[in-house]
Design an enzyme around this catalytic site. Structure first.
Site, short mmCIF file in Angstrom:
data_model
loop_
_atom_site.label_atom_id
_atom_site.label_comp_id
_atom_site.label_asym_id
_atom_site.label_seq_id
_atom_site.Cartn_x
_atom_site.Cartn_y
_atom_site.Cartn_z
CD GLU A 97 5.68 -10.43 0.69
OE1 GLU A 97 6.24 -10.16 -0.38
OE2 GLU A 97 4.57 -11.03 0.75
CD GLU A 167 -0.86 -6.69 -0.99
OE1 GLU A 167 -1.15 -7.49 -1.88
OE2 GLU A 167 0.31 -6.45 -0.68
#
Ligand code: 13P
Length: 250
Positions: A97, A167
């Site tokens: 993010e 991730e």
């Protein structure tokens, strides 16, 4: 055998009250013989309150980010010294993010990692490909770039303070978990890459977490993969019972 490492990234969630309640439930529910190192990663504003709950327990405290300068005119930023003062033991760098929403580059991420190590703090370096990169067959290329930018030139002693979290961006918050084969293959690739950059012993010691829609019902299979040494958990870490269920899968 690497001990599993399960960390809950609470992202931009929780009031101070909710964060302390969650930490209390977690501390209470954590079995003394848990098979994993466990950490929570609240937002900056909850860190001080959560510290009061986890101090003296087995639960480690991390921060979601850090800035690489020590102090000065950097409005809105938090330094490694401030994190240490608050009792933080490690920080994430390079979360997807921050890479893809905030726009952080590999160069910025590296400066943050270096600042943390210089302050004797541990690091979780997050790496992972976008869906478009996976579909175009570029997963390993992306991992190669992000891992090399993150850790090239560290000493073995510094590397021991670094955990890598794989991730895949398409699995984060989507409910679309990587298959055990996809996770194992990416983790194996990362470990071999680390071995090629450092030594096999360094690579064997490194813990590589998987993150992306980890839930109690898929944690056990993921964590059973030989190169999956833990989990970095988002949504399912916001409820003590589901986070404890993931830890139980380790
Ligand atoms: P989710 O578990 O919500 O998919 O988030 C994963 C993550 O980004 C942890 O850092």
């Amino acid at each position: 055998m690497r001990k599993a490492y399960v960390a809950g990234n609470w992202k931009m969630n929780c009031t101070i009250q909710e964060a302390t309640d969650l930490a209390k439930e977690l501390v209470k529910g954590l079995a003394s013989d848990a098979n994993a190192d466990v950490a929570v990663i609240p937002s900056f504003l909850q860190i001080a309150a959560v510290k009061e709950v986890v101090k003296g327990t087995a639960v480690k405290l991390g921060a979601q980010d850090v800035y690489f300068e020590n102090n000065g005119a950097f409005t809105g930023e938090i330094s490694t010294a401030m994190l240490k003062d608050a009792g933080v033991e490690f920080a994430l760098v390079g979360h997807s993010e921050r890479r893809h929403v905030i726009g952080e580059t590999d160069a910025i991420i590296r400066k943050k990692l270096d600042a943390l190590l210089a302050a004797d703090l541990e690091v979780i370096l997050c790496v992972g490909e976008l869906l478009s990169e996976r579909e175009s067959g570029d997963t390993e290329k992306v991992l190669d770039t992000q891992v090399k930018a993150g850790i090239t030139g560290l000493s073995s002693a510094q590397l021991e303070k670094v955990t890598i979290a794989y991730e895949p961006v398409w699995a984060i918050g989507t409910g679309k978990v990587a298959s055990t084969e996809q996770a194992q293959s990416a983790h194996k690739y990362i470990r071999e890459l680390v071995a090629s950059m450092f030594t096999q012993e360094d690579a064997d010691k490194m813990r590589i977490q998987y993150g992306g829609s980890v839930k109690p019902d898929n944690a056990k299979d993921l964590l059973a993969q030989p190169d999956v040494d833990g989990a970095l958990v988002g949504g399912a870490a916001l409820k003590a019972d589901s986070f404890l269920g993931i830890i139980a899968g380790a």
